[in-house]
Write a protein that holds these residues in place. Structure first.
Motif, PDB file in Angstrom:
ATOM      1  N   GLU A 237       0.830  -1.216   0.000  1.00 20.32           N
ATOM      2  CA  GLU A 237       0.000   0.000   0.000  1.00 20.32           C
ATOM      3  C   GLU A 237       0.862   1.263   0.000  1.00 20.32           C
ATOM      4  OE1 GLU A 237      -3.146  -0.311   2.956  1.00 20.32           O
ATOM      5  OE2 GLU A 237      -3.103  -2.481   2.674  1.00 20.32           O
ATOM      6  N   VAL A 238       1.912   1.217  -0.788  1.00 23.04           N
ATOM      7  CA  VAL A 238       2.791   2.382  -0.964  1.00 23.04           C
ATOM      8  C   VAL A 238       3.035   2.517  -2.467  1.00 23.04           C
ATOM      9  CG1 VAL A 238       5.115   3.307  -0.550  1.00 23.04           C
ATOM     10  CG2 VAL A 238       3.943   2.070   1.270  1.00 23.04           C
ATOM     11  N   ASP A 239       3.096   3.774  -2.913  1.00 21.93           N
ATOM     12  CA  ASP A 239       3.358   4.005  -4.325  1.00 21.93           C
ATOM     13  C   ASP A 239       4.843   3.742  -4.591  1.00 21.93           C
ATOM     14  OD1 ASP A 239       2.943   4.662  -6.885  1.00 21.93           O
ATOM     15  OD2 ASP A 239       2.575   6.794  -6.554  1.00 21.93           O
ATOM     16  N   VAL A 240       5.124   2.741  -5.408  1.00 21.61           N
ATOM     17  CA  VAL A 240       6.534   2.432  -5.659  1.00 21.61           C
ATOM     18  C   VAL A 240       6.855   2.529  -7.143  1.00 21.61           C
ATOM     19  CG1 VAL A 240       6.767   0.850  -3.696  1.00 21.61           C
ATOM     20  CG2 VAL A 240       6.128  -0.052  -5.925  1.00 21.61           C
ATOM     21  N   LYS A 241       8.127   2.744  -7.387  1.00 16.27           N
ATOM     22  CA  LYS A 241       8.610   2.781  -8.757  1.00 16.27           C
ATOM     23  C   LYS A 241       9.865   1.927  -8.771  1.00 16.27           C
ATOM     24  CE  LYS A 241       8.365   5.420 -12.681  1.00 16.27           C
ATOM     25  NZ  LYS A 241       8.180   4.249 -13.514  1.00 16.27           N
ATOM     26  N   THR A 242       9.961   1.033  -9.718  1.00 16.96           N
ATOM     27  CA  THR A 242      11.180   0.225  -9.743  1.00 16.96           C
ATOM     28  C   THR A 242      12.135   0.760 -10.793  1.00 16.96           C
ATOM     29  OG1 THR A 242      10.189  -1.342 -11.248  1.00 16.96           O
ATOM     30  CG2 THR A 242      10.134  -1.921  -8.934  1.00 16.96           C
ATOM     31  N   GLY A 243      13.376   0.735 -10.425  1.00 16.38           N
ATOM     32  CA  GLY A 243      14.445   1.102 -11.352  1.00 16.38           C
ATOM     33  C   GLY A 243      15.483   0.003 -11.286  1.00 16.38           C
ATOM     34  N   SER A 244      16.690   0.325 -11.702  1.00 18.83           N
ATOM     35  CA  SER A 244      17.743  -0.678 -11.665  1.00 18.83           C
ATOM     36  C   SER A 244      18.954  -0.118 -10.954  1.00 18.83           C
ATOM     37  CB  SER A 244      18.137  -1.082 -13.084  1.00 18.83           C
ATOM     38  OG  SER A 244      17.086  -1.809 -13.665  1.00 18.83           O
ATOM     39  N   PRO A 251      17.048  -5.141  -9.666  1.00 17.24           N
ATOM     40  CA  PRO A 251      16.133  -4.006  -9.517  1.00 17.24           C
ATOM     41  C   PRO A 251      16.357  -3.283  -8.189  1.00 17.24           C
ATOM     42  CG  PRO A 251      14.997  -6.064  -9.047  1.00 17.24           C
ATOM     43  CD  PRO A 251      16.373  -6.438  -9.497  1.00 17.24           C
ATOM     44  N   GLN A 252      15.976  -2.051  -8.143  1.00 11.28           N
ATOM     45  CA  GLN A 252      15.954  -1.290  -6.897  1.00 11.28           C
ATOM     46  C   GLN A 252      14.623  -0.550  -6.861  1.00 11.28           C
ATOM     47  OE1 GLN A 252      19.043  -0.967  -4.331  1.00 11.28           O
ATOM     48  NE2 GLN A 252      18.425  -2.931  -5.151  1.00 11.28           N
ATOM     49  N   ILE A 253      14.074  -0.472  -5.691  1.00 12.46           N
ATOM     50  CA  ILE A 253      12.714   0.057  -5.575  1.00 12.46           C
ATOM     51  C   ILE A 253      12.740   1.416  -4.899  1.00 12.46           C
ATOM     52  CG2 ILE A 253      10.450  -0.408  -4.491  1.00 12.46           C
ATOM     53  CD1 ILE A 253      12.595  -3.298  -5.280  1.00 12.46           C
ATOM     54  N   LEU A 254      11.988   2.325  -5.483  1.00 16.18           N
ATOM     55  CA  LEU A 254      11.921   3.675  -4.922  1.00 16.18           C
ATOM     56  C   LEU A 254      10.503   3.940  -4.456  1.00 16.18           C
ATOM     57  CD1 LEU A 254      13.965   5.149  -7.842  1.00 16.18           C
ATOM     58  CD2 LEU A 254      14.758   5.049  -5.479  1.00 16.18           C
ATOM     59  N   MET A 255      10.373   4.440  -3.250  1.00 11.99           N
ATOM     60  CA  MET A 255       9.060   4.712  -2.676  1.00 11.99           C
ATOM     61  C   MET A 255       8.691   6.181  -2.896  1.00 11.99           C
ATOM     62  SD  MET A 255       9.972   1.782  -1.507  1.00 11.99           S
ATOM     63  CE  MET A 255      11.368   1.893  -0.426  1.00 11.99           C
ATOM     64  N   THR A 256       7.423   6.420  -3.221  1.00 10.86           N
ATOM     65  CA  THR A 256       6.973   7.805  -3.400  1.00 10.86           C
ATOM     66  C   THR A 256       6.114   8.208  -2.208  1.00 10.86           C
ATOM     67  OG1 THR A 256       6.884   7.363  -5.752  1.00 10.86           O
ATOM     68  CG2 THR A 256       5.811   9.374  -5.017  1.00 10.86           C
TER      69      THR A 256
END
Ligand SMILES: Nc1ncnc2c1ncn2[C@@H]1O[C@H](COP(=O)(O)OP(=O)(O)OP(=O)(O)O)[C@@H](O)[C@H]1O
Length: 488
Positions: A237-244, A251-256
């Motif tokens: 339940e968090v807005d996430v964006k995956t990058g590398s 992958p690395q995950i970034l939380m918004t």
């Protein structure tokens, strides 16, 4: 192999763990992920036999867990939990000795030569040897964690169960401990099952991950499983964006965060330009989403400062990055928030153009020299020239691009530059053919990220056309200024 077959279980008749099937291979590093309360610790307790299994089975090397005696089990599995329960004030070494208990023989359970060797070895590995005589209660949370890991390793298990092993650790010790566990896995064939909360750490260390939600494993796979943004969003339940990761293919995950909404700002009133014979410095009030090949600030970032430094035409520095960083420091421009490029052309000949294209404000700055103009399609090898010859292009746009559109914008700007060189008949001296660019061109595209997101910025879009027209015009003007100056 650890095999979990259709396991149900928990603390009462209504099970927390609801039918889990999972096979963990020997010498595998498996990370169990999931939000608070999803059942990770409960599953651990079912595996170790701390909680009775209501139905299903857990098989260790083909035998059901309850069949193992306590000592047999301790030789197979060791567990590192979050609960630090040390009732007596043992010293660090005494605690680690407890790990050898399953291996000690006879009624007296004396430490053998082998036991002592293993204890020394794990204390060395976990870097706690200096605390060996210190009471456990007198070391920090992170040091305690390392001591307990040392105890678990002293047990020489086949499987290591870790419940948040890096809970109290700073980043140095987190990576140190996980590197150590990974090394044990790779060198000794240790099987690791770890509950981890940090998805990025899991992506870097685990061979496979399992995602637990409400007592069910909803996905199992390699680290790329974490690229499923919608799934992570639904589970956490968090807005996430995956990058590398930039250097590790994971992958690395970034939380918004919710507060990430930004206030609207007026593009034309959001920047200042400083220009002299030494440098051009564009400073924006708000960071721009940038893509660049600048010496400083290369890659995709959010940056506020955009600089083009004048260097001598014979400039030949072994470390241009450090050199530019020093120049930025001299002018109190924070290098960590800057794209910086360099040029030997006269900065007075800079061309700056602004225009609203289809209601999208844009600004382009170009400095151009074409002494090192090159036709990239030609086959000859390039000899290092000392001619002034770089086209540095900065494009700022009040729009919202995806990363793909940023790449589109780079292509569009490059096509426009090449067309300008074509129309000006700028030639590659070596091949006497029309040049496509110079050997050291730099480009930055900066976006305010305001308004609706645009997935494309190629020549088939209004914004792409705008970039093309402005870059074409500015490049032509800048090259003409350069040609005029060198003819004088
Ligand atoms: N001793 C207990 N008695 C009854 N219920 C418990 C007990 N321990 C945990 N639970 C419940 O079981 C569920 C799963 O808890 P568990 O500790 O397995 O979750 P978790 O995924 O490890 O969570 P966290 O990430 O917070 O450590 C939760 O709803 C919790 O309230």
């Amino acid at each position: 192999m650890l095999k979990i077959e259709n396991v149900f279980g928990g603390y009462s008749s209504s099970p927390i763990i609801q039918g889990i099937d999972l096979a963990i291979e020997n010498a595998e590093f498996f990370a169990l992920l999931g939000p608070n309360g999803s059942g990770k610790t409960t599953l651990f307790k079912l595996i170790t036999g701390q909680l009775p299994i209501q139905s299903g089975s857990v098989l260790l090397s083909g035998r059901e867990i309850p069949v193992y005696s306590k000592l047999e089990k301790a030789k197979k599995i060791s567990v590192l939990t979050q609960e630090v329960l040390v009732s007596f004030d043992y010293t660090v070494e005494e605690i680690i000795r407890l790990g050898r208990y399953p291996h000690q023989k006879g009624i007296l359970k004396q430490l053998s030569k082998e036991d002592r060797k293993v204890i020394e070895d794990v204390m060395e590995k976990t870097k706690i040897i200096q605390f060996r005589h210190t009471p456990f209660s007198m070391i920090s949370g992170g040091e305690k964690q390392r001591v307990l890991l040392a105890k678990a390793l002293a047990q020489e298990p086949e499987i290591l169960l870790l419940d948040e092993p890096t809970n109290h650790l700073d980043i140095k010790h987190t990576f140190q401990i996980l590197d150590l566990i990974k090394k044990q896995q790779q060198e000794t064939g240790l099987t690791v099952l770890a509950i981890l909360h940090d998805l990025n750490v899991a992506a870097l260390y685990a061979d496979r991950i399992g995602l637990l939600q409400n007592g069910r494993l909803i996905d199992v796979g390699n680290a790329d499983t974490l690229r499923k943004e919608a799934q992570l969003k639904q589970v956490y339940e968090v807005d996430v964006k995956t990058g590398s990761h930039p250097t590790v293919p994971k992958p690395q995950i970034l939380m918004t965060p919710e507060h990430a909404e930004r206030d609207f700002f007026d593009f034309y009133n959001s920047y200042q330009i400083e220009k002299n014979s030494t440098y051009i410095h564009m400073q924006f009030e708000h960071p721009l989403r940038t893509i660049s090949n600048g010496v400083i600030g290369e890659g995709i970032h959010w940056l506020k400062h955009f600089c083009n430094f004048h260097v001598d035409k014979h400039y030949n520095c072994a470390d241009p990055k450090s050199d530019l960083r020093e120049r930025l420091n001299n002018y109190h421009i924070p290098h960590e928030a800057t794209v910086a490029m360099m040029t030997a052309v006269n900065l007075e000949d800079m061309v700056m153009e602004t225009k609203d294209i289809n209601g999208i404000p844009m600004l382009v700055i170009v400095t151009a020299g074409v002494g090192n103009a090159i036709d990239v399609s030609n086959e000859y090898t390039i000899s290092a020239g000392t001619q002034i010859g770089t086209i540095n292009t900065m494009v700022f746009i009040d729009a919202h691009f995806t990363d793909g559109a940023l790449v589109n914008a780079c292509i569009t700007a490059t096509e426009a530059k090449t067309k300008a060189l074509h129309d000006l008949q700028i030639k590659d001296r070596e091949s006497d053919t029309i040049a496509t660019g110079t050997s050291t061109d730099a480009l930055v595209i900066g976006l305010t990220q305001q308004g609706e997101q645009t997935p494309y910025a190629g020549s088939g879009t209004a914004v792409g056309k705008g970039i093309g027209q402005l870059v074409y015009r500015s490049t032509k003007k800048a090259v003409n200024k350069y040609l005029k100056r060198i003819r004088q």
